[in-house]
Structures are given as structure tokens and as C-alpha cells.
Design an enzyme around this catalytic site. Structure first.
Site, PDB file in Angstrom:
ATOM      1  N   HIS A 240      28.488 -60.540   7.536  1.00 37.96           N
ATOM      2  CA  HIS A 240      28.460 -60.013   8.915  1.00 37.96           C
ATOM      3  C   HIS A 240      28.832 -61.128   9.899  1.00 37.96           C
ATOM      4  O   HIS A 240      29.582 -60.904  10.851  1.00 37.96           O
ATOM      5  CB  HIS A 240      27.063 -59.488   9.286  1.00 37.96           C
ATOM      6  CG  HIS A 240      26.660 -58.204   8.614  1.00 37.96           C
ATOM      7  ND1 HIS A 240      27.542 -57.193   8.295  1.00 37.96           N
ATOM      8  CD2 HIS A 240      25.442 -57.747   8.216  1.00 37.96           C
ATOM      9  CE1 HIS A 240      26.873 -56.188   7.714  1.00 37.96           C
ATOM     10  NE2 HIS A 240      25.609 -56.506   7.658  1.00 37.96           N
TER      11      HIS A 240
ATOM     12  N   HIS B 130      22.010 -68.895   4.250  1.00 43.86           N
ATOM     13  CA  HIS B 130      20.612 -68.806   4.679  1.00 43.86           C
ATOM     14  C   HIS B 130      19.740 -68.325   3.515  1.00 43.86           C
ATOM     15  O   HIS B 130      18.723 -67.708   3.720  1.00 43.86           O
ATOM     16  CB  HIS B 130      20.490 -67.853   5.881  1.00 43.86           C
ATOM     17  CG  HIS B 130      20.888 -66.450   5.540  1.00 43.86           C
ATOM     18  ND1 HIS B 130      22.202 -66.072   5.378  1.00 43.86           N
ATOM     19  CD2 HIS B 130      20.154 -65.355   5.283  1.00 43.86           C
ATOM     20  CE1 HIS B 130      22.251 -64.795   5.044  1.00 43.86           C
ATOM     21  NE2 HIS B 130      21.008 -64.326   4.974  1.00 43.86           N
TER      22      HIS B 130
ATOM     23  N   SER C 182      24.520 -60.666   5.291  1.00 45.87           N
ATOM     24  CA  SER C 182      24.410 -61.185   6.661  1.00 45.87           C
ATOM     25  C   SER C 182      25.353 -62.381   6.866  1.00 45.87           C
ATOM     26  O   SER C 182      25.831 -62.611   7.979  1.00 45.87           O
ATOM     27  CB  SER C 182      22.967 -61.584   6.976  1.00 45.87           C
ATOM     28  OG  SER C 182      22.114 -60.465   6.861  1.00 45.87           O
TER      29      SER C 182
ATOM     30  N   CYS D  45      24.521 -63.677   1.162  1.00 43.80           N
ATOM     31  CA  CYS D  45      23.973 -62.374   1.560  1.00 43.80           C
ATOM     32  C   CYS D  45      24.988 -61.672   2.466  1.00 43.80           C
ATOM     33  O   CYS D  45      25.848 -62.312   3.062  1.00 43.80           O
ATOM     34  CB  CYS D  45      22.655 -62.657   2.286  1.00 43.80           C
ATOM     35  SG  CYS D  45      21.962 -61.319   3.255  1.00 43.80           S
TER      36      CYS D  45
ATOM     37  N   CYS E  57      16.197 -65.098   1.449  1.00 43.84           N
ATOM     38  CA  CYS E  57      16.437 -63.903   2.271  1.00 43.84           C
ATOM     39  C   CYS E  57      16.320 -62.612   1.480  1.00 43.84           C
ATOM     40  O   CYS E  57      15.395 -61.838   1.682  1.00 43.84           O
ATOM     41  CB  CYS E  57      17.799 -63.984   2.975  1.00 43.84           C
ATOM     42  SG  CYS E  57      18.142 -62.505   3.954  1.00 43.84           S
TER      43      CYS E  57
HETATM   44  N1  NAD Z   1      16.484 -56.776   7.745  1.00 41.10           N
HETATM   45  C1  NAD Z   1      16.827 -58.026   7.463  1.00 41.10           C
HETATM   46  O1  NAD Z   1      16.208 -58.986   7.896  1.00 41.10           O
HETATM   47  C2  NAD Z   1      17.973 -58.270   6.549  1.00 41.10           C
HETATM   48  C3  NAD Z   1      17.963 -59.364   5.660  1.00 41.10           C
HETATM   49  C4  NAD Z   1      19.018 -59.501   4.780  1.00 41.10           C
HETATM   50  C5  NAD Z   1      20.074 -58.627   4.827  1.00 41.10           C
HETATM   51  N2  NAD Z   1      20.068 -57.627   5.731  1.00 41.10           N
HETATM   52  C6  NAD Z   1      21.139 -56.645   5.799  1.00 41.10           C
HETATM   53  O2  NAD Z   1      20.944 -55.708   4.753  1.00 41.10           O
HETATM   54  C7  NAD Z   1      22.207 -55.106   4.447  1.00 41.10           C
HETATM   55  C8  NAD Z   1      22.428 -55.184   2.953  1.00 41.10           C
HETATM   56  O3  NAD Z   1      22.599 -56.543   2.568  1.00 41.10           O
HETATM   57  P1  NAD Z   1      22.940 -56.908   1.038  1.00 41.10           P
HETATM   58  O4  NAD Z   1      23.053 -58.389   0.984  1.00 41.10           O
HETATM   59  O5  NAD Z   1      22.037 -56.188   0.121  1.00 41.10           O
HETATM   60  O6  NAD Z   1      24.396 -56.244   0.932  1.00 41.10           O
HETATM   61  P2  NAD Z   1      25.196 -55.837  -0.392  1.00 41.10           P
HETATM   62  O7  NAD Z   1      26.612 -55.817  -0.016  1.00 41.10           O
HETATM   63  O8  NAD Z   1      24.744 -56.690  -1.535  1.00 41.10           O
HETATM   64  O9  NAD Z   1      24.671 -54.344  -0.675  1.00 41.10           O
HETATM   65  C9  NAD Z   1      25.078 -53.220   0.032  1.00 41.10           C
HETATM   66  C10 NAD Z   1      25.084 -52.031  -0.949  1.00 41.10           C
HETATM   67  O10 NAD Z   1      25.339 -50.826  -0.204  1.00 41.10           O
HETATM   68  C11 NAD Z   1      26.190 -50.003  -1.000  1.00 41.10           C
HETATM   69  N3  NAD Z   1      26.844 -49.021  -0.119  1.00 41.10           N
HETATM   70  C12 NAD Z   1      27.899 -49.184   0.699  1.00 41.10           C
HETATM   71  N4  NAD Z   1      28.168 -48.043   1.361  1.00 41.10           N
HETATM   72  C13 NAD Z   1      27.251 -47.124   0.951  1.00 41.10           C
HETATM   73  C14 NAD Z   1      27.002 -45.763   1.270  1.00 41.10           C
HETATM   74  N5  NAD Z   1      27.767 -45.102   2.124  1.00 41.10           N
HETATM   75  N6  NAD Z   1      25.971 -45.142   0.654  1.00 41.10           N
HETATM   76  C15 NAD Z   1      25.185 -45.794  -0.234  1.00 41.10           C
HETATM   77  N7  NAD Z   1      25.373 -47.106  -0.571  1.00 41.10           N
HETATM   78  C16 NAD Z   1      26.400 -47.747   0.013  1.00 41.10           C
HETATM   79  C17 NAD Z   1      27.127 -50.992  -1.652  1.00 41.10           C
HETATM   80  O11 NAD Z   1      27.777 -50.437  -2.781  1.00 41.10           O
HETATM   81  C18 NAD Z   1      26.164 -52.124  -2.011  1.00 41.10           C
HETATM   82  O12 NAD Z   1      25.602 -51.925  -3.299  1.00 41.10           O
HETATM   83  C19 NAD Z   1      23.230 -55.856   5.293  1.00 41.10           C
HETATM   84  O13 NAD Z   1      23.448 -55.165   6.510  1.00 41.10           O
HETATM   85  C20 NAD Z   1      22.528 -57.168   5.574  1.00 41.10           C
HETATM   86  O14 NAD Z   1      23.007 -57.818   6.731  1.00 41.10           O
HETATM   87  C21 NAD Z   1      19.038 -57.416   6.583  1.00 41.10           C
HETATM   88 ZN    ZN Z   2      20.310 -62.540   4.344  1.00 42.69          ZN
END
Ligand code: NAD
Ligand code: ZN
Ligand code: ZN
Length: 366
Positions: free
Chosen positions: A43, A60, A40, A38, A168
Site C-alpha cells: 500500500h 515493518h 501495508s 506485508c 505485524c
Molecule cells: N489493521 C491493521 O493494522 C493491518 C495490519 C496489517 C495489514 N493490514 C491490511 O490487511 C490487508 C491484508 O494484508 P495481507 O498482508 O494479509 O495481504 P495479502 O495480500 O497477503 O492477502 C490478501 C488476500 O485477499 C485475497 N483477496 C483479494 N481479493 C479478494 C476478494 N475479492 N475476495 C476475497 N479475497 C480476496 C487475496 O487472494 C489474498 O489471499 C491489507 O489491506 C493490509 O494493509 C492491516
Molecule cells: Zn503490516
């Protein structure tokens, strides 16, 4: 056992031998079958997580088979297939007893976030020194010792290399739509960022019966996937281009619900500005520590809501079985989320792929 260890931020993971102790009271040894990677995890690798700091066994989003149960474990037995949840509720604090389980903020939960058991210890040793598993999961490894409360038993017919995503990404995305925003049937939704989590916000909105689902991303490939998973409109934006304006070009009044699912704080404002009067914006992306959000207070005044979302407000024992049922009923597509499956030795490829932003989920098979 072999595990993917992050030694220092911005360095590749090292797959090496880590010693595992036997599970103690209320703990379970799990043989990990599969783990998604993921953003995260990325990150954490980039030093942007306030809780997941090196040295750490990353991962995770895992699922596996119970190998051994410690004393006092009553709900699981050797051979059971399990998903490792994002956290295990303590069950005894005021929040848990009042039913507000996702917001349990006991010492147990805090230790859990930092990858430690309730007494602050860990069952992993790297060259004799204790090392923590990310959020008590550490699923980019062959084995993990996890508290029973953090494990959810699943049906045997569900492939573990799909079930792991419920650790997650799927739980957070579905939960953001169903638990946090409570998307209403017939409503309009915009999802900014259609990766491993955002695509599941889209699936959650579809399951909730939303009438319009606008997928917003910078990568055309993500919009194709979003369309397959339930988006009604694909909105391609260039980095830096206003997502709110692009959304309002299609729905001038704004949407009922907008989700930021990238982890780029300025986009939270875009999500907020994309909502209609009385609408709801949800920040799902993990903001970098110290970042702030500036919004127009008159817009908030107009009955809008801006919500946070840790883990999709999920209660593992309720939400993971629900997600598995959606999958079994054919209402939730997990297969389309998996771009590739790779062995643990190639784990760094999954991080490179996330950094490039092309693929959705790489699933690592330890
Ligand atoms: N809230 C929570 O508990 C939780 C849980 C899991 C992940 N997250 C967070 O969620 C976020 C996304 O995680 P993910 O695994 O889906 O990431 P990912 O990299 O799979 O997806 C991110 C997406 O955003 C797009 N993107 C990038 N810049 C952009 C912009 N300016 N406009 C529109 N789209 C854009 C990318 O092309 C990609 O498709 C991360 O910050 C992650 O840490 C939060
Ligand atoms: Zn996650
Ligand atoms: Zn609690």
C-alpha cells in the site's frame, strides 16, 4: 548499511547505502535478521498509505538482534533477540495510564506512525538528508534504531525468520480475533481474504475455540492453506462475486463474526452483511484514504457491530510474548505462512509476489 528505499510511489525499491546514527536516550540499534513483507508495505509503495510516504525505508515486520543500546535502556542488552512491534506506547499519556495502550494517541505515537522519534527526528540519513523508517521500524534494512518501547525480547530458541511475522501480520490477525472481536468458543467465523493477516485471523479463531471457520478467498491455494491452519470450510469466490451470499449459502442465519482482511472497502459491507443479527464485523484490511463504507442502517439497528482494528488492538509487551508461547506450544503455525526466503537485494520480488496475490509471506533476510 544497506536498506530498501522507496523514493517515489509506484517505483521499485532501491537497495542502497543509508547512514545510521548511534542510538540516543531510550533507543536501541537492532541488526535485522529477517523481515516479512506485508500488504501495508505494498500500500505504501502504491501511494495508498496516509502515513508511510516516500522517501522511506520500507518494512515493518522485523526481528533481529540488539547490537547496541543507548543511554537509559534498561530492559535490553547487546545480543538479545527482539521483535520490532508495530508501535511503541508512550506510557505517559492519559490513554496509556488508563490501560488503553493500543489507543495511545500521544505525539510520540503520531511521530512513531510517520517513522519519527518522539522529537520528530530520525536516525537515518540518505546522502546527508534525513529519511524515515516505516512506522519507526524500517525493517527492510540491515540495521534500525528503534525506541525500546517498540521492542519485545523473545526466547533464543525461536527462529527469527518466523518471529519477524509477529511484527505485524500475525499480531494483527490473532489480535483481530482475540482482542477486537473476542471470538467466543463454539461460535461461527468468516474470514474474507486469507493472506498473511487473514490466515492468522483463522488461527486466532481456532485458538479461541470457534466451531465453524469459513475461509473466503479468490485463490484456491489460499483456501488449501486456510484448511491446514484451522478453517472448516473453504469458500472460493470470483472477484466481484458477493462474499456475503456465498457465506449465507452455507450458514443462512449469518455468522457470529466476519472479518474483512483484503483492504478493499466494498468487502467491508460484504463482511457486515454476512453477520447474523447481533453479530460482529471487523474491518482489518487497511482502507484507502478517503474511501467510505455504505451499510444498511436497519441491519446495524439489529444489534450488529462494525469494528475497526489497528494492529489487532495489540499491546506489544503482552501480545508478542503470548504469540510466541502459542508457537512454542504448537498451537500457532508460523512456518506455513512463509512461502520463500530471499536476500535484501531481491526485495522487489516480494512486492511482485504480493501484487500477484499468490504466495503468503516472503521473508527477506537482510
Ligand atoms: N489493521 C491493521 O493494522 C493491518 C495490519 C496489517 C495489514 N493490514 C491490511 O490487511 C490487508 C491484508 O494484508 P495481507 O498482508 O494479509 O495481504 P495479502 O495480500 O497477503 O492477502 C490478501 C488476500 O485477499 C485475497 N483477496 C483479494 N481479493 C479478494 C476478494 N475479492 N475476495 C476475497 N479475497 C480476496 C487475496 O487472494 C489474498 O489471499 C491489507 O489491506 C493490509 O494493509 C492491516
Ligand atoms: Zn503490516
Ligand atoms: Zn500513550
Amino acid at each position: 548499511m544497506r536498506a530498501a528505499v522507496l523514493h517515489e510511489k509506484n517505483t521499485p525499491l532501491v537497495v542502497e547505502d543509508v547512514d545510521v546514527e548511534a542510538p540516543r536516550q531510550g533507543e536501541v540499534l537492532v541488526r535485522i535478521a529477517a523481515s516479512g513483507v506485508c500488504r501495508s508495505d505494498l500500500h505504501a509503495q502504491e501511494g495508498e498509505s496516509p502515513v508511510s510516504k516516500p522517501p522511506l525505508v520500507l518494512g515493518h515486520e522485523g526481528a533481529g538482534i540488539v547490537e547496541e543500546v543507548g543511554p537509559g535502556v534498561t530492559g535490553l542488552a547487546q545480543g538479545d533477540p527482539v521483535v520490532i512491534a508495530l508501535y511503541g506506547p508512550c506510557g505517559t499519556c492519559d490513554d496509556c495510564r488508563a490501560g488503553d495502550i493500543p489507543n495511545c494517541w500521544s505525539e510520540t505515537r503520531t511521530h512513531n506512525m510517520y517513522g519519527r522519534m518522539p522529537d520528530g527526528s530520525t536516525r537515518l540519513r540518505l546522502r546527508g538528508e534525513p529519511i524515515a523508517p516505516m512506522v519507526g521500524s524500517g525493517s527492510l534494512a540491515e540495521l534500525s534504531v528503534v525506541r525500546e518501547a517498540q521492542l519485545v525480547k523473545i526466547d533464543r530458541d525461536i527462529p527469527l525468520d518466523l518471529a519477524c511475522l509477529a511484527g505485524c501480520g500475525v499480531t494483527t490477525g490473532i489480535g483481530a480475533a482475540l482482542n477486537i472481536a473476542r471470538v467466543a468458543p463454539g461460535s461461527s467465523v468468516a474470514v474474507i481474504g486469507c493472506g498473511g493477516v487473514g490466515l492468522n485471523v483463522i488461527q486466532g479463531a481456532r485458538i479461541a475455540g470457534a466451531a465453524r471457520i469459513l475461509a473466503v478467498d479468490t485463490q484456491p491455494g489460499k483456501l488449501d492453506l486456510a484448511a491446514d491452519l484451522g478453517a472448516t470450510d473453504g469458500v472460493l469466490v470470483a472477484p466481484g462475486e458477493s462474499a456475503a451470499e456465498a457465506i449465507r449459502a452455507r450458514l443462512p442465519r449469518g455468522v457470529d463474526y466476519a472479518f474483512e482482511v483484503v483492504g478493499h472497502t466494498p468487502l467491508v459491507r460484504e463482511a457486515f452483511e454476512a453477520t447474523r443479527i447481533g453479530g460482529t464485523a471487523v474491518m482489518v484490511g487497511a482502507p484507502p484514504p478517503g474511501s467510505t463504507i455504505t451499510i444498511d442502517s436497519r441491519q446495524l439497528f439489529a444489534d450488529r457491530r462494525l469494528l475497526g482494528c489497528t494492529g489487532g488492538g495489540n499491546i506489544p509487551a503482552r501480545d508478542i510474548p503470548r504469540i510466541m508461547r502459542f508457537y512454542q506450544q504448537g498451537r500457532l503455525d508460523l512456518e506455513r505462512l512463509v512461502a520463500t526466503r530471499i536476500p535484501l537485494a531481491r526485495v522487489n520480488e516480494a512486492f511482485d509476489s504480493l501484487r500477484r496475490g499468490e504466495a503468503v509471506r516472503t521473508v527477506v533476510l537482510p
